[in-house]
Design a protein around this motif. Structure first.
Motif, short mmCIF file in Angstrom:
data_model
loop_
_atom_site.label_atom_id
_atom_site.label_comp_id
_atom_site.label_asym_id
_atom_site.label_seq_id
_atom_site.Cartn_x
_atom_site.Cartn_y
_atom_site.Cartn_z
N ALA A 148 -12.38 -19.43 3.33
CA ALA A 148 -11.90 -19.75 4.67
C ALA A 148 -12.45 -18.71 5.63
CB ALA A 148 -10.37 -19.75 4.70
N SER A 149 -12.44 -19.01 6.90
CA SER A 149 -12.96 -18.08 7.90
C SER A 149 -12.14 -16.79 7.95
CB SER A 149 -13.01 -18.73 9.28
OG SER A 149 -11.71 -19.11 9.67
N SER A 150 -10.92 -16.82 7.44
CA SER A 150 -10.07 -15.63 7.44
C SER A 150 -10.51 -14.60 6.41
CB SER A 150 -8.63 -16.04 7.14
OG SER A 150 -8.55 -16.57 5.82
N GLY A 151 -11.42 -14.97 5.50
CA GLY A 151 -11.87 -14.06 4.46
C GLY A 151 -11.26 -14.36 3.10
N VAL A 152 -10.21 -15.18 3.06
CA VAL A 152 -9.60 -15.56 1.79
C VAL A 152 -10.59 -16.43 1.02
CG1 VAL A 152 -7.75 -16.90 0.72
CG2 VAL A 152 -7.26 -15.44 2.69
N GLN A 153 -10.78 -16.10 -0.25
CA GLN A 153 -11.71 -16.86 -1.09
C GLN A 153 -11.08 -17.14 -2.45
OE1 GLN A 153 -15.16 -14.34 -1.54
NE2 GLN A 153 -16.04 -15.03 0.38
N PHE B 258 -10.87 -11.50 -1.43
CA PHE B 258 -10.92 -11.39 0.02
C PHE B 258 -12.25 -10.78 0.41
CE2 PHE B 258 -10.32 -9.42 4.13
CZ PHE B 258 -9.74 -10.46 4.83
N GLY C 189 -14.43 -9.04 3.25
CA GLY C 189 -14.27 -8.34 4.51
C GLY C 189 -14.95 -7.00 4.46
#
Length: 127
Positions: A42-47, A65, A67
């Motif tokens: 996701a664009s939030s960095g969660v993978q 994550f 980042g």
């Protein structure tokens, strides 16, 4: 709390499996020596890194994550899991002493998907 709920996946095993089946086709395939990863992010960095063996069977899934790090890490060793070849860890020290990756503020470990590609960029003994 589990390693999945810590990043927002508060659901039971059956619900999580259904989510993987739904999202994995949208993920990016990453070839590995011992199989394949499917990275779903996701664009939030969660993978999520879905693991498939050399026959294409799903054998695991780990949250990560992506980042920018906010501290330096002195890498002391890389460790592969002999029972799960797609799993690995990086051990080291936070804010290492200049020129000495074996000393720093505190020791810690980081789970790493595709440790094989990471170890080519790091200088540390592999186990």
């Amino acid at each position: 709390m589990s390693h999945l709920s810590a990043i927002g996946f508060r659901m039971g095993p059956a619900e999580f499996e259904a989510l993987l089946v739904q999202t994995a086709p949208q993920g990016e395939m990453v070839a590995a020596i011992s199989g394949t990863y499917i990275r779903v992010g996701a664009s939030s960095g969660v993978q999520l890194w879905v693991q498939a063996d050399t026959e294409g069977r799903v054998v695991g899934c780990n949250p990560h994550f992506a980042g920018v790090g906010r501290m330096r890490m002195g890498v002391s060793r890389l460790v592969r899991n002999p029972d799960r070849p797609l799993d690995g860890a990086i051990f080291g020290w936070a804010e290492p002493e200049p020129g000495d990756p074996e000393q720093g503020l505190y020791r810690f470990a980081v789970d790493s998907p595709e440790l094989g590609s990471v170890e080519r960029r790091l200088s540390a003994p592999a186990e």
